[in-house]
Structure formats: C-alpha cells, structure tokens
Motif scaffolding. Sequence first.
Motif: not given
Length: 660
Positions: A267, A275, A279, A328, A331, A335
């Motif tokens: 990250l 995170v 998740l 992904n 994220i 991020d």
Amino acid sequence: MQILQKMKWIVLVMSLVMGVTFAHAEGVTMNFKNADIRAFIEFVSGFSNKNFLIDNRVKGNVTIVSPTPISEDEAYDVFLSVLEVNGFAAVDSGSVIKIVPRAESKQKAVKVRESGRAPRNDEVMTQVLRLKYADAQQLVALLRPLISPNSHLVAYPRGNMLLLTDSASNIRRIQNILKLVDRQDAVGVQIFPLKHASADKLAKTLSGLYAKAGPNSPNSIKALSHQPGNILIVVAAPQMINEVAEVIRKLDIKPKPDSGRLQVRYLQHANAVDVAKVLTELVGGGAASAKAVPTQKVLFTGDVKIVADPATNALLITADPSDMNAMNGIIDKLDIHRLQVLVEALIVEVSANVGEQFGVEWRSASDFTGTGTSTFGGTTFSNAAGTNINSVAANPFSTGSGLAVGVTKGTVSFGGVNFLNLGALARALSTKSDTNVLSTPNLLTMDNEEAEIIVGQNVPFLTGQNSTQGGTANPFQTIERKDIGLTLRVKPQISAGDTVRLELFQEISSIDLNPGVQGADLITNKRSVKTVVLANDGGMIVLGGLMRDDVNVSIQKVPCLGSMPVLGEAFKFTENSRKKTNLMIFLRPHIIKDASDIQAITNGKYNDIKDLYEKPLQGGSILFPLEPNQMPDYLKPIPGLHLEEGLPAHTSGRKKETQE
C-alpha cells in the motif's frame, strides 16, 4: 411502356377471371395456368377478405388444377401450400398478413403453440415439443434431416424441450415421430475415470446438485465412487447422461497451485492493518448476507483471506483469480492519498479584579485592668483577611494591606500579655488586577483521523492518607496525577465544497492560586468545550465563550449609629469587590491539498517562531554576557519560498485584503 404494362395487367386479370368460376352455393373453383403469384394473392384476398402485405421479392408463376369446387377455408389452405411450394410464407401480423420469403419467416412473429397437435395445413408456426424420457440434444441430430433448410430446430437442455419453427403439417409429422422415440425404455449407466477430481467428493457434489429432482423424477441421478481407480459411476435416464457428463468434464480439472492464489499488495497511502479489517468484514459480511438472503448474489466465488503485515505496510491476499481482480479493484479505491487539515485555535481570556475597603474601628482607651469600676467598649469589623482592631492591638505590624491609621495610649497588660492600648483604627484599601491570557494551539492531522495536543503540567493531587495501620504508626498518602494545562482533541472530516466537519474537544485548566473558597487540597479552574461544528476551509468560527461579572458588596456597621449620614462612617466598615471574566474560543481549519500548501504554512510558522527565538535579550554582564540565540541551519525552510508566495489561494487573498 406504361401503356403496354397496364394492358399486360388487364389481359392477365381477364384471363384469371375467365379461368375462375365462383359458385357461392358450392364453394370456390380455382384453375390457374402460369398465373402471376401476385395476381393469385389478390384473388385470395378477394374471397377471404384478408389484407396482404407483399414483399418485393415475392415473384413467380402459379399453376393450380381444381376441377371441383372447395370451401373457402380449404381454398385458403391451398393458398398456404402454394406459398410453401414457391418458397414463401404468410405471417399473421394483426390486421395484415405479410407475404415474405420462407427463410425469413422464422424470424417473424409467427404463432407459437405450447401443446396439442399441430393443424394439417402449411401455416408457418413455432411448436414447443416437451420430452419426457428422450434427450432433447440427441434428438436434434435425428430430426434435423426431416425438416427443410428454411426451418429452425433447437434444443433447450434445462427443460428437455425442442423448439421447432416449420409448416404445421411438417410439425405434425415430427410429433408422430416423437411418440415413437420419446419412451422410457431403460436407465443409462455411464463410467467416468477421473483425472484430477476426487471421485468421493464429486459423487457427493452431483448427488446434492440433483437432489431436488426427487427419486422418481426422470431428471434424478445416482452417483457412486469406486476405489481404487478414482472412478465415478453415474446411473441416470438417457436424456440426463449428456448433461451429467458435461458437468463432470467441467469439474474434473487440474487444481491451480497455491502460489498462483497468493498476492502481496504493498500500500502507498492507506494503513495495511485498517484496510485488512475492512476487507475481512466485507468478505465475512458477504458470506453472512448470502446465507440470510438466498437470492442475493455472493460477492466472492471462493475463499478469500487477507492478512496485514505492519512492518512493510502490505496485504497478503489468497483468492481465486476472479476474486483477486475484484479485491484489487476495491484496494485501489481505498489506497488513495488522503488530505490533511491544520486546525488553528485561538483562546482569549481577559479578567479584571477590583476591590475597595474602608472602615473605622474604635474602643475605650482607659485602663480597664485596675481594681476599680471602669467602662470598656468599642466596635470591631473584620475583613476577608481577618484583620481588625483586636489583631492590630496584639501586633501593630499586622495591619494588612492598604492604609491603616490608629490612635494609641500606651499599652495595657492582660493575662500576662502586653497589648497596645489602641483607641481608634481607620483602614482604607483599593486593589485592581488585570489578567490577559492568549493561547493559540495548532494541530495538523489527516482527514478523518483523531489527533490530540496537550500543553501543561502533570500535577499531583492528594486522594487519601492514613497514619496508623493495625495499631502501628504507618503514615502514607495516595497521590493521583492529572494533566493541568491546555488540551485540544479534534477529528476532522472533509466534505464536498471544502467544508470541514469537526468533532472537537478543548479544555483549559489551571491551578487557582487565590481561591475564594477553601478546600482540602489544590483548587483548579477548568473551561472545556465539546462540540461538532461545520466550518469552511480557512474560515474562522467561534466555538463558545463566557462573559462573567461578579459583584460583592459587604457592609458591617453598628445598628442605628452606622446609618446616620456622615457621622455613620465612623461606625461601619465597607468592603466592595468586582470580578469580570471574558473568555472566548475561536477556531479556523485549513485543508492541506498538496505539498505547496503544507510547505507554505510550515514556512510561515517557522518564521514566526524564528523571530521570537532570535530576538536580542536584555541583561547580562561583562563577566557573563548573553549569547545570541540561533535557529538550526539544517531546519531552515526552502530558500526562495516565502509565506506570501506559497500560501494557499484563500489565505493569500485574505492577506491581500488586509494590506489594502
């Protein structure tokens, strides 16, 4: 040319009329020889009262021999047969019937029949053929040669059905064939040697997949595993064998290595631990939701596991490739670079204390210690400090603050102690004190993150004490330490339009050095604000404040005598006090959007403190001179970037307006 064309059509129509005989009582007699098909369609429209829409590609000649009259319905069936022979079809579209090439009729809105026998004419229609025992996919290969190339035949495996678009007469023939083919002759047995999947697990999967069909249903199957050999045996109706074989082919695949399911994601901005928690809740929440609501789609197809590595700020993710792509994408949206907020607070406290004291006390100055009869009396008034004529008589130097004028006549001895024989005492005092306190705490934090700054002292407070324990002297005290000073705790949240939502707590506490009330230990002053506000970027708002005015008036006097004008001042003591306190708290947030914003604000604060720190100090001597203070060179701001050049747009604009 137009005249010749019209004459040609007139001759053709006359020939048709001459070759056709209407017998209203007996029916319709049709005799055509090489007649144009369009003229024939007009003829059918005449006796059937139907409207036809003829495609431009409908061309050709028609020959019909009908020596005996037939009914109008039979004549219309003959018309459909003529169209079928010539490669055309009639498609009913409400108030009009379209005449189109037969190859395109299957794409039109033809009649659909779900059950029952098809009629005996050549009308184009779609028939749904439901099978009980035979496999629909296997019958497609058997029946396709029996239909014309312009017809359409397709199998629907899920419902074991056939959809056939053809002439009604040919559909009727196919229905007769299906009566002979769709029979419950035997149960099929198929053996599947597996290469990768486990026969035991696959048998349980297939049994659970087809368990809802019921044991007596034609769609039910029975799956058995044979070991050794990793062989799967399937017992099912013939029409189910192909479907089960396709399921087994898709499940008997080589598993992917675990290394392909593992990904390390570093990250850039977000915290890996935070995170990972989000998740993990998402993966667990998706599974819980799928169990609670059967119709809801599952977020992830396989098992997903997320572990955070705080040392490298990375996420370790294990998931299938499809789930990895979805993870992904999530994220990437979490991020992101987060904005920062600089919170500037301004605390202004102004207090003023005014006190006035004036009074006269007196008593008899005659010596009352003799043996004879004497008269004794006077007035006594005490102030807040406990000073009066009696305390001054015991100690002439304890007159307290202010002006004290007395009249004495020697000393007098009483109880072995000498006292000043004080006949009168006048006291006057006026006090005034002003206090101005200014605090400007600043705090920089990230968006939606709580931050705190404390500037003060850790003061011990006595909470308990004991001198004996079990009859033995054991003195001890318990102490509790508390922070006394300034505390600022804030959690900003940036909204649309550069609006900042602030969850704020601010406290100012101090020790009261001159308390008005007595206590067992130290007395502290405390002012705190806890609120949630909305503020614009760079805009100053007031959080709260206090405006207090305390007035105390105290008069001690002798009854009646003290109330007399002018003369009464000698028989009373007046003490007035007034305390005014003004406290206001202001706040201004700055949104830090990029590096130039934070650099500009940092340079401005640095220059302010630099001017104060390097200001020449007064004092010192030849032997002990004062050394000038100097800020460290390695912490100086970036050269060439001044406060006016680097300030954000909203800040520089306000500075310009002030200068103008």
